[in-house]
Write an enzyme that holds these catalytic residues in place. Structure first.
Site: not given
Length: 300
Positions: A244-245
């Site tokens: 999720d980055e």
């Protein structure tokens, strides 16, 4: 007899047969726009849309997206690419030249929750997402009826962490078989391995059900409720090996308050997720996104 969607896509191709898109990234310096514009003029192209951005006029990075008309561009594409190479070399450009009529082939990965899949299909049917949906892959059967009713290939592939490598090998083979250009994770609740991600850099688009960087990982609505947030949101980003980055393409939010429990937050969030993912996919399909470091420049 052609299906409704086949006819619609053919009409789009015919209506955009002379349209090209040029994306450029290079060190900022004088003369870039002039050189690109002159090149297009010399090759009979007419600019119909142009957007640019620089991180810093002195020593920064320059980004440019140009959409143009050029008669017979399909036949000229290779020669244009060869000719533009000298311009690109002069300015140390990273660049791509694409044709609007060459629709990208999309694979959609989905699990049990189908709201994002429904939105993508709706936007596709109404002509807002111009692409070929090549295949839908799921680790659940819930989406099969919807997908096969539209004559889109559906593949059920059981997936969990114990068999992940084996399953991904089969998935990669399917993606190659269907000649897929971009992968959309429409609430596909499996973590991809580095091998899978590296096979499709900046071509896997995910929707995360929180306003990143808040509440990375699982159960963000439950954690948001426990934290008592007054805003919830959703984030669409390219997938990298850092959970999720990846580079963020699009985000949106909506206000909530103490009366909204975790289930209410989830319902509100679903609406945000659908629209955020659809916009991110649309911009990728239209070659409006350039990745720089771990960020994106989006010419929307």
């Amino acid at each position: 007899m052609k299906s409704y969607m086949t006819q619609r896509l053919d009409e789009y191709r015919d209506g955009n047969e002379d349209k090209g898109r040029l994306l450029v990234s290079c060190p900022d310096q004088p003369g870039i726009v002039s050189a690109v514009s002159a090149f297009l003029f010399e090759h009979g192209a007419n600019i119909i849309e142009s957007n640019q951005y620089t991180t810093d006029p002195e020593g920064g990075r320059f980004f440019l997206r140009i959409e143009f008309d050029c008669a017979g561009i399909r036949e000229k594409k290779s020669s244009l690419q060869a000719a533009f190479a000298s311009v690109a070399e002069k300015f140390d450009m990273t660049w791509s030249l694409t044709l609007a009529s060459e629709l990208k082939r999309v694979a959609i990965f989905v699990s049990k929750e189908l709201h994002c899949l429904h939105e993508l299909i709706w936007e596709w049917q109404t002509g807002n997402l111009m692409a070929e949906i090549a295949v839908v892959i799921s680790n659940h059967e819930e989406a099969r009826e919807l997908v096969e009713r539209l004559n889109i290939p559906f593949h059920y592939m059981k997936a969990n962490k114990d068999i992940r490598a084996e399953v991904e090998k089969k998935q990669l083979e399917l993606l190659e078989q269907y000649d897929v250009d971009v992968i959309v994770l429409a609430r596909y609740m499996q973590i991809l391995t580095p091998d899978f991600v590296s096979a499709h850099p900046n071509r896997i688009i995910n929707i995360h059900h929180s306003f990143l960087p808040a509440f990375i990982g699982a159960n963000p609505y439950k954690r948001a409720y426990e934290r008592g947030v007054k805003l919830i949101g959703a984030t669409s980003h390219y997938v990298t090996n850092d959970l999720d980055e990846g580079p963020i393409i699009e985000q949106d939010i909506e206000r909530v308050d103490h009366r909204d429990n975790a289930e209410a937050l989830k319902n509100i969030g679903r609406t945000i997720e659908r629209s955020v993912l659809a916009r991110a996919v649309k911009w990728h399909l239209e070659d409006r996104v350039i990745v720089h470091e771990n960020k994106t420049i989006v010419f929307n």
